[in-house]
Design an enzyme around this catalytic site. Structure first.
Site, PDB file in Angstrom:
ATOM      1  N   HIS A  73     -85.425 -33.244 -39.008  1.00 40.10           N
ATOM      2  CA  HIS A  73     -86.003 -32.401 -40.057  1.00 40.10           C
ATOM      3  C   HIS A  73     -85.018 -32.002 -41.150  1.00 40.10           C
ATOM      4  CE1 HIS A  73     -89.333 -29.243 -40.913  1.00 40.10           C
ATOM      5  NE2 HIS A  73     -89.407 -30.328 -41.669  1.00 40.10           N
ATOM      6  N   LYS A 121     -85.655 -33.096 -32.750  1.00 38.82           N
ATOM      7  CA  LYS A 121     -86.170 -33.028 -34.123  1.00 38.82           C
ATOM      8  C   LYS A 121     -85.014 -33.017 -35.115  1.00 38.82           C
ATOM      9  CE  LYS A 121     -87.945 -29.157 -36.018  1.00 38.82           C
ATOM     10  NZ  LYS A 121     -88.920 -28.075 -36.275  1.00 38.82           N
ATOM     11  N   ASP A 176     -86.739 -24.228 -31.725  1.00 46.89           N
ATOM     12  CA  ASP A 176     -87.549 -23.531 -32.722  1.00 46.89           C
ATOM     13  C   ASP A 176     -88.420 -22.482 -32.053  1.00 46.89           C
ATOM     14  OD1 ASP A 176     -86.535 -25.116 -34.709  1.00 46.89           O
ATOM     15  OD2 ASP A 176     -88.224 -26.491 -34.737  1.00 46.89           O
ATOM     16  N   ASP A 177     -88.602 -21.381 -32.749  1.00 43.75           N
ATOM     17  CA  ASP A 177     -89.551 -20.329 -32.358  1.00 43.75           C
ATOM     18  C   ASP A 177     -89.201 -19.660 -31.035  1.00 43.75           C
ATOM     19  OD1 ASP A 177     -90.998 -21.015 -34.669  1.00 43.75           O
ATOM     20  OD2 ASP A 177     -92.066 -22.573 -33.571  1.00 43.75           O
ATOM     21  N   CYS A 197     -87.143 -23.742 -39.841  1.00 46.31           N
ATOM     22  CA  CYS A 197     -86.149 -24.503 -39.091  1.00 46.31           C
ATOM     23  C   CYS A 197     -85.151 -25.297 -39.932  1.00 46.31           C
ATOM     24  CB  CYS A 197     -86.851 -25.418 -38.107  1.00 46.31           C
ATOM     25  SG  CYS A 197     -88.068 -26.488 -38.876  1.00 46.31           S
TER      26      CYS A 197
END
Length: 197
Positions: A111, A109, A18-19, A57
């Site tokens: 999610h 993760k 992410d990011d 995400c």
């Protein structure tokens, strides 16, 4: 040119970060950011660099796992702590690869839903899961939305009675824990039984 057909299927390692900006990796930024392990993976693997992600995400994760656009998966936004998740009608990449003699594991993760056990990773094709169900747990306390969110699920269909909460992970930097688990999975994989995803 035409790529040669592999005589045996290749192992797949998918890293979702992410990011991460497009040029935040050393092989793309002239070494401004030192990323020797990713540079090595880039040199030895295939760099798929013409794909784009959503601004949050969950839609990106759903797209990677299904091969379908967010509009079609129903995951169009970051999933907050609500009763929602990737539809159980969706076939995941792990499901497809498992039918082709791969063993799939998820580390990090998730999610993509956890409000009911069938939405969790080991019910979606993964042989094991180690990480967060939600999207924003603290890296040291593993707390998100006021609760401890760290799971160790060592087998497929690992629901209540199987899923463990590794309380000893508190205080440890979760990225290091995830890395150690991924290295362990790769190191212990029996190459004669299946390929690894």
């Amino acid at each position: 040119s035409v790529l040669p057909v592999a005589t045996t299927p290749k192992h797949l390692l998918t890293v979702v970060i992410d990011d991460l900006g497009f040029d935040d990796l050393g092989f793309r930024n002239g070494g401004q950011i030192d990323t020797p392990n990713f540079n090595h993976l880039h040199q030895q693997g295939i760099d798929i660099n013409a794909y784009y992600v959503q601004p949050s995400c969950s839609p990106t994760r759903a797209t990677i796992l299904t091969g379908r656009k967010p509009l079609h998966t129903g995951i169009n936004f970051w999933l907050p702590n609500i009763a929602a998740g990737l539809s159980l009608n969706e076939v995941t990449l792990a499901n497809v690869l498992n039918k082709r003699s791969y063993t799939s594991h998820a580390v990090g993760k998730w999610h993509l839903g956890f409000h009911k056990t069938p939405y969790t990773p080991t019910f979606r094709g993964f042989a094991s899961f180690y990480g967060y169900y939600e999207g924003s747990a603290d890296y040291f306390t593993n707390v998100t939305s006021g609760g401890y969110d760290f799971h160790d699920e060592p087998q497929m269909f690992c629901g209540p009675g199987c899923s463990q909460r590794p309380w000893g992970a508190r205080g440890e930097y979760s990225t290091n824990l995830f890395t150690a688990r991924a290295v362990k999975i790769i190191g212990e994989h029996n190459l004669s039984q299946s390929n690894l995803f």
